[in-house]
Design a protein around this motif. Structure first.
Motif, PDB file in Angstrom:
ATOM      1  N   GLN A  75       0.827  -1.204   0.000  1.00  0.00           N
ATOM      2  CA  GLN A  75       0.000   0.000   0.000  1.00  0.00           C
ATOM      3  C   GLN A  75       0.864   1.258   0.000  1.00  0.00           C
ATOM      4  O   GLN A  75       0.538   2.259  -0.643  1.00  0.00           O
ATOM      5  CB  GLN A  75      -0.936  -0.013   1.215  1.00  0.00           C
ATOM      6  CG  GLN A  75      -2.078   0.979   1.152  1.00  0.00           C
ATOM      7  CD  GLN A  75      -1.768   2.253   1.938  1.00  0.00           C
ATOM      8  OE1 GLN A  75      -0.706   2.371   2.541  1.00  0.00           O
ATOM      9  NE2 GLN A  75      -2.704   3.196   1.921  1.00  0.00           N
ATOM     10  N   SER A 105     -11.828   0.544  -0.629  1.00  0.00           N
ATOM     11  CA  SER A 105     -11.021   0.629   0.588  1.00  0.00           C
ATOM     12  C   SER A 105     -11.847   1.091   1.780  1.00  0.00           C
ATOM     13  O   SER A 105     -11.585   0.677   2.910  1.00  0.00           O
ATOM     14  CB  SER A 105      -9.816   1.554   0.368  1.00  0.00           C
ATOM     15  OG  SER A 105     -10.210   2.895   0.193  1.00  0.00           O
ATOM     16  N   MET A 250      -3.543  -3.559  -6.651  1.00  0.00           N
ATOM     17  CA  MET A 250      -3.798  -3.143  -5.262  1.00  0.00           C
ATOM     18  C   MET A 250      -5.210  -3.516  -4.844  1.00  0.00           C
ATOM     19  O   MET A 250      -5.445  -3.889  -3.680  1.00  0.00           O
ATOM     20  CB  MET A 250      -3.562  -1.633  -5.126  1.00  0.00           C
ATOM     21  CG  MET A 250      -3.406  -1.180  -3.674  1.00  0.00           C
ATOM     22  SD  MET A 250      -1.960  -1.914  -2.884  1.00  0.00           S
ATOM     23  CE  MET A 250      -2.626  -2.346  -1.268  1.00  0.00           C
ATOM     24  N   LEU A 254      -5.965  -5.879  -1.628  1.00  0.00           N
ATOM     25  CA  LEU A 254      -6.918  -5.440  -0.603  1.00  0.00           C
ATOM     26  C   LEU A 254      -7.967  -6.513  -0.349  1.00  0.00           C
ATOM     27  O   LEU A 254      -8.249  -6.878   0.808  1.00  0.00           O
ATOM     28  CB  LEU A 254      -7.589  -4.136  -1.041  1.00  0.00           C
ATOM     29  CG  LEU A 254      -8.668  -3.587  -0.101  1.00  0.00           C
ATOM     30  CD1 LEU A 254      -8.035  -2.980   1.146  1.00  0.00           C
ATOM     31  CD2 LEU A 254      -9.523  -2.531  -0.824  1.00  0.00           C
TER      32      LEU A 254
END
Length: 390
Positions: A75, A105, A250, A254
């Protein structure tokens, strides 16, 4: 268990160069390409390392901490990429892709709060194990009173873990109030009381201030994070100079990390049936998919099928509690030397579990807290760069 693959450009990365033709300069050797390749390699290396552990270490406290450390490193690199390419982030299609990532997120923040509640739940079980350990300390003489005290703690432990399993199956309906990572947890000093088992069963184990609403579902939250998550299209890769691939990577990290946390730690309405449709040509896909497969296999084992969490230490708590309970039911007084030796061995096992929990739970909670705050900061920075209110 996995075969280490050398890092190489994926089909998607290669298409960035091939589709541009003569209109755009090749990224080969440019700082941006090196930056994007470095990020892909970081994710690949981290997941290969996570995948290299044996089954005895998978889903242990130490492994979960490595998982969160990997997330924080990835991250951090991703934030730098967005920061260094702010001009590109303003433009389509990257502005939409980055905005979608920030929305995903936000959903992960609730998972972090629920996981923190689960860590506190494990602490309550640890305290009950410590009562058993204190009652049956082999340095003292053991009589019926000590075994009664140990049995009482074991019954409370069994009720607490059963309540947790029930909440996983049907969702929690206990009273709650909101709690955030910005407040101190005052329930940590909650003490064992002397009310009847029927009165205690929910209050003692489920009286913590929960961070999510009573009808919140970990399974639904994971589905929302993974909803419509798909690899970037070739034209999006070209238009974003390859940055779209970093956003997809990403997003995948996640989703996997939140899924693994829910798999391991007790939380409301746990559910592991999230579809991971990751193209295998990505260098990090093979270890991530293999980890997913291994964790799913663990969840299907007979002794883990109805567990309130796949964390290895939870399995050890259940196993030790069952063995000591059977031992307590079988003893006759005065104890024979054989029974003395068995009690001593079981207390060694419980002592080892308590030490592992004591050493591992606090650092794990700090990491979950850091993940929470990093997500918040990253989203705030990202929305500010996009000119949107955070």
């Amino acid at each position: 268990m996995s075969v280490r693959m050398p890092f190489a450009k994926t089909e998607y990365q290669g298409s960035v160069l091939s589709l541009r033709g003569d209109k755009i300069h090749s990224m080969e050797g440019s700082s941006l390409e090196l930056e994007l390749d470095s990020f892909q390699k970081q994710v690949t290396d981290r997941f290969h390392e996570l995948c290299s552990v044996g089954n005895d270490d998978l889903l242990s406290l130490s492994w979960i901490r490595k998982l969160l450390d990997s997330f924080l490193v990835c991250q951090g690199e991703f934030r730098i990429i967005l920061h260094n390419n702010r001009a590109q982030v303003f433009k389509p299609p990257l502005d939409r892709l980055v905005s979608d990532f920030f929305e995903r997120s936000v959903k992960a923040l609730d998972v972090c709060n629920a996981i923190r509640d689960g860590i506190e739940q494990i602490r309550q079980w640890q305290k009950l194990l410590e009562i058993v350990l204190c009652a049956l300390d082999h340095k003292k003489s053991l009589g019926e009173g000590q075994f009664r005290r140990a049995k009482k703690a074991l019954v409370d432990l069994a009720i607490g873990m059963l309540d947790e399993k029930d909440s996983n199956a049907s969702g929690s309906t206990i009273p709650h109030r909101n709690r955030s990572f910005g407040r101190n947890n005052t329930s940590r000093d909650h003490h064992h009381n002397n009310h009847s088992l029927q009165q205690r069963s929910l209050r003692h184990f489920r009286s913590l201030s929960w961070s999510v609403s009573r009808n919140w579902s970990a399974a639904r939250q994971l589905q929302a994070i993974g909803n419509n998550l798909s690899p970037p299209k070739a034209n999006d890769l070209v238009a974003s100079n390859g940055l779209a691939l970093s956003v997809y990577t990403m997003n995948s990290v996640l989703l996997f990390v939140m899924w693994a946390l829910v798999a391991a730690i007790p939380c409301q309405d746990r559910g592991l049936h999230v579809h991971f449709s990751i193209p295998r040509q990505f260098s990090w896909a093979a270890p991530m998919l293999l980890l997913h497969e291994r964790i799913m296999e663990e969840s299907k084992k007979r002794e883990r099928k109805n567990s309130c969490g796949l964390l290895r230490e939870i399995h050890l708590i259940e196993k030790c509690a069952r063995v000591v309970n059977e031992l307590a039911d079988s003893v006759q007084f005065p104890l024979t030397e054989e029974k003395w030796e068995e009690v001593r061995q079981r207390m060694k096992d419980i002592s080892h579990i308590c030490e592992t929990l004591k050493d591992g739970l606090d650092p794990l909670e700090r990491q979950v807290r850091e993940v929470f705050h990093r997500i918040v900061r990253g989203r705030t920075e990202g929305l500010d760069s996009l000119g949107r209110p955070s």
